[in-house]
Design a protein around this motif. Structure first.
Motif, PDB file in Angstrom:
ATOM      1  N   LEU A  30       0.833  -1.203   0.000  1.00  0.00           N
ATOM      2  CA  LEU A  30       0.000   0.000   0.000  1.00  0.00           C
ATOM      3  C   LEU A  30       0.870   1.255   0.000  1.00  0.00           C
ATOM      4  CD1 LEU A  30      -2.793   1.331   0.117  1.00  0.00           C
ATOM      5  CD2 LEU A  30      -2.676   1.124   2.613  1.00  0.00           C
ATOM      6  N   GLN A  31       1.905   1.266   0.811  1.00  0.00           N
ATOM      7  CA  GLN A  31       2.805   2.420   0.871  1.00  0.00           C
ATOM      8  C   GLN A  31       3.567   2.583  -0.439  1.00  0.00           C
ATOM      9  OE1 GLN A  31       4.924   1.245   4.408  1.00  0.00           O
ATOM     10  NE2 GLN A  31       3.672   2.547   5.709  1.00  0.00           N
ATOM     11  N   LEU A  32       4.000   1.488  -1.018  1.00  0.00           N
ATOM     12  CA  LEU A  32       4.686   1.538  -2.303  1.00  0.00           C
ATOM     13  C   LEU A  32       3.770   2.128  -3.371  1.00  0.00           C
ATOM     14  CD1 LEU A  32       7.076   0.692  -4.210  1.00  0.00           C
ATOM     15  CD2 LEU A  32       5.871  -1.476  -4.482  1.00  0.00           C
ATOM     16  N   VAL A  33       2.553   1.639  -3.432  1.00  0.00           N
ATOM     17  CA  VAL A  33       1.595   2.113  -4.431  1.00  0.00           C
ATOM     18  C   VAL A  33       1.296   3.596  -4.213  1.00  0.00           C
ATOM     19  CG1 VAL A  33      -0.762   1.853  -5.307  1.00  0.00           C
ATOM     20  CG2 VAL A  33       0.600  -0.177  -4.785  1.00  0.00           C
ATOM     21  N   PHE A  34       1.134   3.999  -2.958  1.00  0.00           N
ATOM     22  CA  PHE A  34       0.875   5.404  -2.665  1.00  0.00           C
ATOM     23  C   PHE A  34       2.019   6.281  -3.157  1.00  0.00           C
ATOM     24  CE2 PHE A  34       1.035   9.243  -0.098  1.00  0.00           C
ATOM     25  CZ  PHE A  34      -0.261   9.713  -0.239  1.00  0.00           C
ATOM     26  N   SER A  35       3.245   5.784  -3.064  1.00  0.00           N
ATOM     27  CA  SER A  35       4.389   6.568  -3.526  1.00  0.00           C
ATOM     28  C   SER A  35       4.324   6.817  -5.034  1.00  0.00           C
ATOM     29  CB  SER A  35       5.710   5.898  -3.153  1.00  0.00           C
ATOM     30  OG  SER A  35       5.999   4.812  -3.990  1.00  0.00           O
ATOM     31  N   TYR A  36       3.593   5.986  -5.758  1.00  0.00           N
ATOM     32  CA  TYR A  36       3.426   6.189  -7.198  1.00  0.00           C
ATOM     33  C   TYR A  36       2.240   7.106  -7.508  1.00  0.00           C
ATOM     34  CZ  TYR A  36       6.820   2.762  -8.819  1.00  0.00           C
ATOM     35  OH  TYR A  36       7.980   2.093  -9.103  1.00  0.00           O
ATOM     36  N   VAL A  37       1.109   6.868  -6.854  1.00  0.00           N
ATOM     37  CA  VAL A  37      -0.120   7.558  -7.261  1.00  0.00           C
ATOM     38  C   VAL A  37      -0.457   8.778  -6.406  1.00  0.00           C
ATOM     39  CG1 VAL A  37      -1.104   5.509  -8.332  1.00  0.00           C
ATOM     40  CG2 VAL A  37      -1.614   5.993  -5.933  1.00  0.00           C
ATOM     41  N   ASN A  38       0.116   8.872  -5.217  1.00  0.00           N
ATOM     42  CA  ASN A  38      -0.058  10.040  -4.349  1.00  0.00           C
ATOM     43  C   ASN A  38      -1.522  10.314  -4.016  1.00  0.00           C
ATOM     44  OD1 ASN A  38       0.886  12.106  -2.779  1.00  0.00           O
ATOM     45  ND2 ASN A  38       1.190  13.534  -4.462  1.00  0.00           N
ATOM     46  N   ASN A  39      -2.312   9.253  -3.872  1.00  0.00           N
ATOM     47  CA  ASN A  39      -3.722   9.385  -3.511  1.00  0.00           C
ATOM     48  C   ASN A  39      -4.129   8.128  -2.748  1.00  0.00           C
ATOM     49  OD1 ASN A  39      -6.695   8.678  -4.123  1.00  0.00           O
ATOM     50  ND2 ASN A  39      -6.567  10.885  -4.500  1.00  0.00           N
ATOM     51  N   LYS A  40      -4.663   8.322  -1.541  1.00  0.00           N
ATOM     52  CA  LYS A  40      -4.955   7.188  -0.660  1.00  0.00           C
ATOM     53  C   LYS A  40      -5.982   6.225  -1.256  1.00  0.00           C
ATOM     54  CE  LYS A  40      -6.600   6.031   3.926  1.00  0.00           C
ATOM     55  NZ  LYS A  40      -7.381   6.456   5.065  1.00  0.00           N
ATOM     56  N   GLU A  41      -7.091   6.755  -1.751  1.00  0.00           N
ATOM     57  CA  GLU A  41      -8.152   5.895  -2.269  1.00  0.00           C
ATOM     58  C   GLU A  41      -7.691   5.107  -3.495  1.00  0.00           C
ATOM     59  OE1 GLU A  41      -8.647   9.159  -1.466  1.00  0.00           O
ATOM     60  OE2 GLU A  41      -9.801   8.816   0.366  1.00  0.00           O
ATOM     61  N   THR A  42      -6.993   5.781  -4.385  1.00  0.00           N
ATOM     62  CA  THR A  42      -6.473   5.107  -5.575  1.00  0.00           C
ATOM     63  C   THR A  42      -5.463   4.042  -5.177  1.00  0.00           C
ATOM     64  OG1 THR A  42      -6.807   7.131  -6.858  1.00  0.00           O
ATOM     65  CG2 THR A  42      -5.342   5.465  -7.798  1.00  0.00           C
ATOM     66  N   ALA A  43      -4.607   4.364  -4.205  1.00  0.00           N
ATOM     67  CA  ALA A  43      -3.607   3.403  -3.735  1.00  0.00           C
ATOM     68  C   ALA A  43      -4.279   2.160  -3.153  1.00  0.00           C
ATOM     69  CB  ALA A  43      -2.690   4.051  -2.705  1.00  0.00           C
ATOM     70  N   GLU A  44      -5.352   2.347  -2.401  1.00  0.00           N
ATOM     71  CA  GLU A  44      -6.063   1.208  -1.824  1.00  0.00           C
ATOM     72  C   GLU A  44      -6.676   0.337  -2.919  1.00  0.00           C
ATOM     73  OE1 GLU A  44      -8.717   3.243   0.849  1.00  0.00           O
ATOM     74  OE2 GLU A  44      -7.232   3.250   2.475  1.00  0.00           O
ATOM     75  N   ASP A  45      -7.276   0.976  -3.929  1.00  0.00           N
ATOM     76  CA  ASP A  45      -7.867   0.217  -5.037  1.00  0.00           C
ATOM     77  C   ASP A  45      -6.799  -0.563  -5.805  1.00  0.00           C
ATOM     78  OD1 ASP A  45     -10.360   1.201  -4.384  1.00  0.00           O
ATOM     79  OD2 ASP A  45     -10.375   2.736  -5.954  1.00  0.00           O
ATOM     80  N   LEU A  46      -5.694   0.100  -6.099  1.00  0.00           N
ATOM     81  CA  LEU A  46      -4.629  -0.563  -6.851  1.00  0.00           C
ATOM     82  C   LEU A  46      -3.999  -1.693  -6.048  1.00  0.00           C
ATOM     83  CD1 LEU A  46      -2.883   2.469  -8.586  1.00  0.00           C
ATOM     84  CD2 LEU A  46      -4.363   0.762  -9.636  1.00  0.00           C
ATOM     85  N   THR A  47      -3.864  -1.499  -4.739  1.00  0.00           N
ATOM     86  CA  THR A  47      -3.305  -2.558  -3.889  1.00  0.00           C
ATOM     87  C   THR A  47      -4.196  -3.790  -3.927  1.00  0.00           C
ATOM     88  OG1 THR A  47      -2.248  -0.938  -2.458  1.00  0.00           O
ATOM     89  CG2 THR A  47      -2.594  -3.135  -1.534  1.00  0.00           C
ATOM     90  N   GLN A  48      -5.488  -3.567  -3.880  1.00  0.00           N
ATOM     91  CA  GLN A  48      -6.415  -4.690  -3.975  1.00  0.00           C
ATOM     92  C   GLN A  48      -6.262  -5.402  -5.326  1.00  0.00           C
ATOM     93  OE1 GLN A  48     -10.471  -3.591  -3.255  1.00  0.00           O
ATOM     94  NE2 GLN A  48     -11.171  -5.698  -3.180  1.00  0.00           N
ATOM     95  N   ASP A  49      -6.147  -4.621  -6.397  1.00  0.00           N
ATOM     96  CA  ASP A  49      -5.938  -5.204  -7.729  1.00  0.00           C
ATOM     97  C   ASP A  49      -4.651  -6.017  -7.779  1.00  0.00           C
ATOM     98  OD1 ASP A  49      -8.222  -3.853  -8.520  1.00  0.00           O
ATOM     99  OD2 ASP A  49      -7.130  -2.264  -9.587  1.00  0.00           O
ATOM    100  N   ILE A  50      -3.609  -5.509  -7.129  1.00  0.00           N
ATOM    101  CA  ILE A  50      -2.304  -6.192  -7.123  1.00  0.00           C
ATOM    102  C   ILE A  50      -2.415  -7.548  -6.438  1.00  0.00           C
ATOM    103  CG2 ILE A  50       0.018  -6.107  -6.106  1.00  0.00           C
ATOM    104  CD1 ILE A  50      -0.150  -3.003  -6.714  1.00  0.00           C
ATOM    105  N   PHE A  51      -3.130  -7.602  -5.319  1.00  0.00           N
ATOM    106  CA  PHE A  51      -3.260  -8.888  -4.626  1.00  0.00           C
ATOM    107  C   PHE A  51      -4.148  -9.867  -5.399  1.00  0.00           C
ATOM    108  CE2 PHE A  51      -1.548  -6.551  -0.931  1.00  0.00           C
ATOM    109  CZ  PHE A  51      -0.480  -7.392  -0.694  1.00  0.00           C
TER     110      PHE A  51
END
Length: 178
Positions: A30-51
């Motif tokens: 989640l922290q890694l993804v946030f470092s790319y997208v700089n948005n909490k909600e988007t990071a959470e969605d992408l993290t779910q997609d990654i898993f």
């Protein structure tokens, strides 16, 4: 942190394996993804997609690299694909609306809790171009070696070193200006 044992993959228990991976690496991804997208909600969605992608790809894990490296490669590639996508370029979440929806108490509490120096540094890091931001994040926040960063990002070790050096110079310049 010790590496996960993956006898569970061999006995074909994908649910157990993905639960182990999510428990161990969920927050870091989640922290890694946030470092790319700089948005909490988007990071959470992408993290779910990654898993979900990880779950579907467990059979491709060949044990040549650590699980963490394999997972980071999936996450970084997914983030880069997202950043190239039409959606990320054309659909923006208005962060001022999100902030206005927060209660005043939450904003005051966040302001008190967050140290000004740390916030300035984080904002400055987040404003770096993505190629510098990713090496800074992986090196300092994930404590990966230059060799591991090169492996995960699929770039040359010397390129990692150069980007790291240049990112530090940019950070220094920008922090001194403020």
């Amino acid at each position: 942190m010790e590496e996960l044992s993956f006898e569970v993959i061999e006995i074909d228990n994908k649910e157990r394996a993905i639960n182990e991976i999510m428990d161990k690496y969920g927050q870091q991804i989640l922290q890694l993804v946030f470092s790319y997208v700089n948005n909490k909600e988007t990071a959470e969605d992408l993290t779910q997609d990654i898993f979900v992608k990880c779950y579907k790809s467990l059979h491709t894990y060949n044990k040549k690299s650590k699980v963490k490296t394999w997972l980071w490669r999936i996450a970084i590639n997914h983030c880069k694909d997202y950043l190239k996508s039409w959606y990320s370029k054309n659909v923006m979440i208005n962060e001022t609306e999100v902030m206005n929806n927060s209660t005043e108490n939450e904003i005051v509490e966040q302001t008190v809790i967050q140290n000004d120096e740390d916030r300035r540094l984080a904002l400055t890091v987040m404003n770096l171009p993505i190629n510098y931001r990713e090496v800074i994040y992986l090196f300092y926040f994930e404590e990966m070696t230059i060799k591991d960063i090169a492996h995960v990002t699929k770039i040359n070790e010397n390129t990692v070193k150069t980007r790291l050096k240049r990112a530090k110079e940019i950070l220094k310049e920008q922090l001194e200006e403020k």
